[in-house]
Enzyme design. Structure first.
Site, PDB file in Angstrom:
ATOM      1  N   VAL A 104     -32.074 -12.759 -30.812  1.00  0.00           N
ATOM      2  CA  VAL A 104     -32.869 -11.567 -31.124  1.00  0.00           C
ATOM      3  C   VAL A 104     -33.123 -10.729 -29.877  1.00  0.00           C
ATOM      4  O   VAL A 104     -32.992  -9.511 -29.904  1.00  0.00           O
ATOM      5  CB  VAL A 104     -34.206 -11.917 -31.818  1.00  0.00           C
ATOM      6  CG1 VAL A 104     -35.020 -10.652 -32.089  1.00  0.00           C
ATOM      7  CG2 VAL A 104     -33.919 -12.629 -33.125  1.00  0.00           C
ATOM      8  N   CYS A 105     -33.456 -11.410 -28.765  1.00  0.00           N
ATOM      9  CA  CYS A 105     -33.677 -10.673 -27.521  1.00  0.00           C
ATOM     10  C   CYS A 105     -32.467  -9.846 -27.190  1.00  0.00           C
ATOM     11  O   CYS A 105     -32.589  -8.708 -26.773  1.00  0.00           O
ATOM     12  CB  CYS A 105     -33.863 -11.600 -26.329  1.00  0.00           C
ATOM     13  SG  CYS A 105     -35.124 -12.772 -26.566  1.00  0.00           S
ATOM     14  N   GLY A 106     -31.288 -10.466 -27.347  1.00  0.00           N
ATOM     15  CA  GLY A 106     -30.052  -9.768 -27.028  1.00  0.00           C
ATOM     16  C   GLY A 106     -29.989  -8.465 -27.782  1.00  0.00           C
ATOM     17  O   GLY A 106     -29.719  -7.415 -27.233  1.00  0.00           O
ATOM     18  N   MET A 139     -32.703  -6.025 -26.442  1.00  0.00           N
ATOM     19  CA  MET A 139     -32.356  -5.428 -25.152  1.00  0.00           C
ATOM     20  C   MET A 139     -31.172  -4.469 -25.315  1.00  0.00           C
ATOM     21  O   MET A 139     -31.128  -3.413 -24.694  1.00  0.00           O
ATOM     22  CB  MET A 139     -32.043  -6.520 -24.122  1.00  0.00           C
ATOM     23  CG  MET A 139     -33.251  -7.378 -23.749  1.00  0.00           C
ATOM     24  SD  MET A 139     -34.661  -6.417 -23.074  1.00  0.00           S
ATOM     25  CE  MET A 139     -35.973  -6.920 -24.176  1.00  0.00           C
TER      26      MET A 139
END
Lengths: 155, 172
Positions: free
Chosen positions: A46-48, A51
């Site tokens: 999810v962070c990927g 970002m």
């Protein structure tokens, strides 16, 4: 969930490493709006996405002369590899030692997991938080809230 | 909420006056969009004349290096009234979106590969694609595919049953 710093609070000052020999402090950015995206970890899916999305919206943030900073407890080496892999064009700061010190000051630290919350802050050119948002950790909060907060800043 | 209303600038498939509007923000190189592609077809089949489908660009080129040129290729085809043919070709050939392949797809639709190449080099469709993207960001699109049913964000995973149920509820 944590209680993150609310609008009208002075943003706590920090100085964190961006690379092994380069650090960045919030006060260096005074005079410009600053967007801080605390996120749990480099590499998690999810962070990927989050970002990558923020990265794609960078040109729009720049129209407001805003600086975007990503902060997690990962080390500079992890940040470096992650930023290269995902072609990120904004600094990722390492809240690594003492771990999570800055995230804690913003109320954006998950004690149990030992990582940052997924929390967004918009800070005005005088260093005052004007908008903050705590997202469910597994949810990418998008960028619409940030853009609305930047628009609400006095020009 | 969908911040940019559906208009004649959009790529619309199906009955223009349909009571149900399904909008997708998609990226031609995104594997999840590839998975959603046949599901959308099934949904269109199920609702027939009652549904119009709108596709808007949401490429993330730093993650998907061919997403930008693929979107340009579809926009190019749109100027020759072949948007949906190209849209389908791109999703059916997601693993090959190199420029040479895009030119082949154009040629297969009797479009000029040379004209396509010029349009890509001149960035003819960049603004349209960026406008789609920023409209999506403003509407809270956080990744692809993102769907809106009659203007409301569809927040579940995009299995056929979920989309079917959400549309059925929205149009009840």
């Amino acid at each position: 969930m944590s209680k993150i710093l609310a609008p009208n609070t002075a943003a706590p000052e920090f100085k964190l490493y961006v690379t092994a020999d380069q650090s960045l402090s919030l006060s260096e950015l005074k005079g410009k709006p600053v967007i801080i995206a605390f996120y749990p970890a480099d590499w998690s899916p999810v962070c990927g996405d989050q970002m990558a999305l923020l990265n794609a919206v960078l040109p729009e943030f720049r129209k407001f002369k805003a600086e975007l900073l990503g902060i997690s407890v990962d080390s500079v080496w992890s940040h470096d590899a992650f930023a290269k892999d995902r072609n990120l064009h904004f600094p990722l700061l390492a809240d690594f030692e003492p771990k999570g010190k800055i995230a804690k000051q913003y109320g954006a630290y998950r004690e149990h997991e030992g990582c940052c919350e997924r929390a967004l802050f918009v800070i005005d050119k005088n260093g005052i938080i004007t908008w903050s948002y705590l997202s469910p950790v597994a949810e990418n909060p998008g960028a619409d809230g940030i853009l609305e907060a930047l628009e609400a800043l006095p020009q | 909420m969908l911040k940019v209303p559906v208009s004649s600038d959009d790529h619309i498939q199906g009955n223009t006056n349909a009571p149900i509007t399904l909008v997708e923000y998609g990226d031609y190189e995104c594997p999840y969009c590839g998975m959603a592609y046949p599901i959308v077809k099934q949904i269109q089949k199920h609702f027939g004349e009652r549904l119009r489908f709108v596709f808007r660009n949401f490429p993330i080129p730093e993650s998907h290096p061919h997403a930008g040129i693929a979107a340009m290729t579809a926009e190019f085809a749109a100027t020759k009234d072949q948007f949906w043919q190209m849209h389908d070709l791109l999703y059916e050939n997601q693993d090959n979106l190199e420029l040479s392949a895009l030119i082949d797809y154009a040629t297969s639709l009797n479009l000029s590969g040379k004209e396509l190449q010029t349009a890509i080099e001149n960035e003819t469709f960049v603004k349209k694609i960026e406008d789609d993207f920023m409209g999506g960001v403003r509407s809270g699109v956080n990744g692809t595919p993102s769907f809106f049913i009659n203007g409301q964000r569809f927040n579940h995973s995009f299995e056929y049953e979920n989309i079917l149920a959400a549309i059925t509820n929205a149009s009840a």
